[in-house]
Write an enzyme that holds these catalytic residues in place. Structure first.
Site, PDB file in Angstrom:
ATOM      1  N   HIS A 118       0.140  -1.121  -0.213  1.00 36.63           N
ATOM      2  CA  HIS A 118       0.385  -0.027  -0.554  1.00 36.63           C
ATOM      3  C   HIS A 118       1.063   1.240   0.110  1.00 36.63           C
ATOM      4  O   HIS A 118       0.301   1.949  -0.535  1.00 36.63           O
ATOM      5  CB  HIS A 118      -0.911  -0.281   1.258  1.00 36.63           C
ATOM      6  CG  HIS A 118      -2.477  -1.247   1.275  1.00 36.63           C
ATOM      7  ND1 HIS A 118      -3.555  -0.419   0.950  1.00 36.63           N
ATOM      8  CD2 HIS A 118      -1.761  -2.111   0.427  1.00 36.63           C
ATOM      9  CE1 HIS A 118      -4.830  -0.745   0.929  1.00 36.63           C
ATOM     10  NE2 HIS A 118      -3.263  -2.789   0.207  1.00 36.63           N
ATOM     11  N   ASP A 119       2.009   1.141   0.315  1.00 37.46           N
ATOM     12  CA  ASP A 119       2.742   2.130   0.344  1.00 37.46           C
ATOM     13  C   ASP A 119       3.600   2.782  -0.908  1.00 37.46           C
ATOM     14  O   ASP A 119       3.180   4.010  -1.177  1.00 37.46           O
ATOM     15  CB  ASP A 119       4.175   1.989   1.073  1.00 37.46           C
ATOM     16  CG  ASP A 119       5.125   3.620   1.882  1.00 37.46           C
ATOM     17  OD1 ASP A 119       4.093   4.188   1.118  1.00 37.46           O
ATOM     18  OD2 ASP A 119       5.899   3.481   1.457  1.00 37.46           O
ATOM     19  N   ASP A 126       7.633   5.522  -0.257  1.00 40.80           N
ATOM     20  CA  ASP A 126       8.449   6.718   0.578  1.00 40.80           C
ATOM     21  C   ASP A 126       7.963   7.062   1.912  1.00 40.80           C
ATOM     22  O   ASP A 126       7.069   8.250   1.901  1.00 40.80           O
ATOM     23  CB  ASP A 126       7.972   8.020  -0.326  1.00 40.80           C
ATOM     24  CG  ASP A 126       6.764   8.040  -0.561  1.00 40.80           C
ATOM     25  OD1 ASP A 126       5.324   6.897  -0.651  1.00 40.80           O
ATOM     26  OD2 ASP A 126       6.081   9.658  -0.953  1.00 40.80           O
ATOM     27  N   GLU A 142      -3.253   9.416   3.249  1.00 37.95           N
ATOM     28  CA  GLU A 142      -3.305   8.326   3.294  1.00 37.95           C
ATOM     29  C   GLU A 142      -3.844   7.174   3.869  1.00 37.95           C
ATOM     30  O   GLU A 142      -5.003   6.797   3.118  1.00 37.95           O
ATOM     31  CB  GLU A 142      -2.476   7.533   2.781  1.00 37.95           C
ATOM     32  CG  GLU A 142      -1.989   7.969   1.196  1.00 37.95           C
ATOM     33  CD  GLU A 142      -0.390   7.511   0.887  1.00 37.95           C
ATOM     34  OE1 GLU A 142       0.177   6.567   0.997  1.00 37.95           O
ATOM     35  OE2 GLU A 142       0.587   8.675  -0.146  1.00 37.95           O
TER      36      GLU A 142
END
Ligand code: HEM
Length: 380
Positions: A118-119, A126, A142
């Site tokens: 998901h990052d 990041d 997010e």
């Protein structure tokens, strides 16, 4: 048998090429996309209501697949990143992260594998997924996006970062810690069988927006065309996508993520009926009927990162339409059979794909920073 083996061998060569040795109901958002949204309890108390996020009203109303390449392709393996990056800068960094991951339970370890994915899919790898809401500067980062409400493992990253900062302040990025943790969790959950080096040197981003999550992270009701498009948009091909999907052999899902389109009575899915009945019972078994239960993703070896996932796909015993969709195109179907057939081939591909995913839109000193605390951008 001989014919089957010949077919598999052909698939291996044709599709893989040379291989080196290497949510409890609706509360988690996707349920809100139910065609029969009769019960939509509010999100869990821990999360603020999704007032500004673009929650889909139905699967068909979900935004169309993103354009083919909304983000630049990731750098070629190693471009800007290197294995052993912290050797001279903070020699203990990778060991410290590994120890923090080791201390986590199996569920949290699964969460760390997902956290990395998901990052990387939103703003690149990041650590933007770690940034906490800030009323003044960014009330909707997010982590408040619908697909991220069920993420877990943040405390492991924070613990690793605190330990690393105590040893070498201002040197190790949160983005690299997330990548190392995803790698280490994969190793622990596979009993050491998935064991690869993770290049590092990522910088941390300063932009984190909840409304970038739904367009970039595939939904559980995605069909195979959308899945391929969303992975291709990150520079990941079909082989990477099928290999990474094996991560659904660990961890849990909220019933709201699959019940509306996959379980009776509203389902038209191809799920094995007995399996569907078991899930239905697990999902309905809350005291007051309002809870969004969780179920294991892999009913056979729930805490092992292994190729059982692919056998489950083949036997129609998987949770999501997106899992089942892997049987719906000839290339993904072939890859599913190859992975189900050879644990080793899949393990190697999984490691390679994790490294490749770790190269998506990596930031540098020019457009990133080394955060002091993973939940907050540095104050000037
Ligand atoms: C192919 C597209 C994918 C879709 C549509 C998808 C969707 C989902 C959904 C809906 C959940 C359950 C969330 C919940 O309800 O709690 C989940 C769980 C999970 N996913 Fe995926 N996922 C995909 C790919 C991946 C990839 C590439 C990885 C990692 C490499 C991954 C790792 C996981 C893990 C480990 C869990 C369990 C997390 C936990 O137990 O906390 N997924 N996924």
């Amino acid at each position: 048998m001989a014919t089957k083996l010949a077919v598999l061998a052909t698939l291996v060569l044709a599709l893989l090429g040379p291989v080196s040795c290497q949510q409890q109901q609706a509360g988690y958002g996707y349920g809100a996309g139910s065609p029969t949204p009769t019960s939509s309890p509010p999100p869990p108390a821990a999360y603020p209501p999704m007032t500004t996020s673009p929650t889909p009203s139905s699967p068909t109303a979900y935004p169309p697949p993103p354009p083919p390449t909304p983000s630049p392709p990731p750098p070629a393996a190693g471009a800007g990143l290197s294995v052993g990056y912290y050797k001279d800068k903070c020699a203990e960094a990778e060991t410290i992260v590994q120890e923090a991951v080791r201390a986590a339970d199996a569920g949290t370890k699964a969460g760390l594998v997902r956290l990395f994915f998901h990052d990387c899919f939103v703003q690149g790898c990041d650590a933007s997924v770690l940034l906490k809401p800030d009323n003044d500067t960014n009330p909707q980062p997010e982590m408040l996006g619908v697909p991220n409400l069920s993420l877990r493992g943040f405390e492991v990253i924070d613990a690793a970062k605190a330990a690393v900062e105590a040893r070498c302040p201002g040197v190790v990025s949160c983005a690299d810690i997330v990548a190392f943790a995803g790698r280490d969790a994969s190793a622990f959950l596979s009993g050491g069988a998935i064991n690869f080096t993770m290049p590092a040197g990522r910088y941390d981003g300063t932009v984190s927006l909840a409304n970038e999550t739904l367009p970039n992270l595939p939904p559980p009701f995605a069909d195979v065309r959308r899945l391929k498009a969303m992975f291709a948009a990150k520079g990941l091909d079909t082989v990477d996508m099928v290999a990474l999907s094996g991560a659904h052999s660990i961890g849990r899902s909220h019933c709201s993520s699959f019940s509306s389109d996959r379980l009776p009575p509203s389902n038209t899915s191809d799920m094995d009926p007995a399996f569907a009945a078991t899930l239905q019972a697990s999902c309905a078994s809350s005291a007051n009927g309002a809870a969004d239960n969780t179920v294991v993703q892999d009913y056979r070896t729930p805490d092992q990162l292994d190729n059982q996932y692919y056998r489950n796909v083949i036997s129609h015993k998987v949770l999501f339409a997106s899992d089942a969709a892997l049987l719906k195109s000839s290339d993904t179907l072939g890859l599913v059979y190859v992975a189900a057939f050879s644990q080793k081939l899949w393990q190697d591909k999984f490691g390679q794909a994790m490294v490749k995913m770790g190269g998506v839109q990596v930031k540098t000193a020019a457009n990133g920073e080394i955060r002091r605390m993973c939940g907050y951008v540095n104050k000037p």
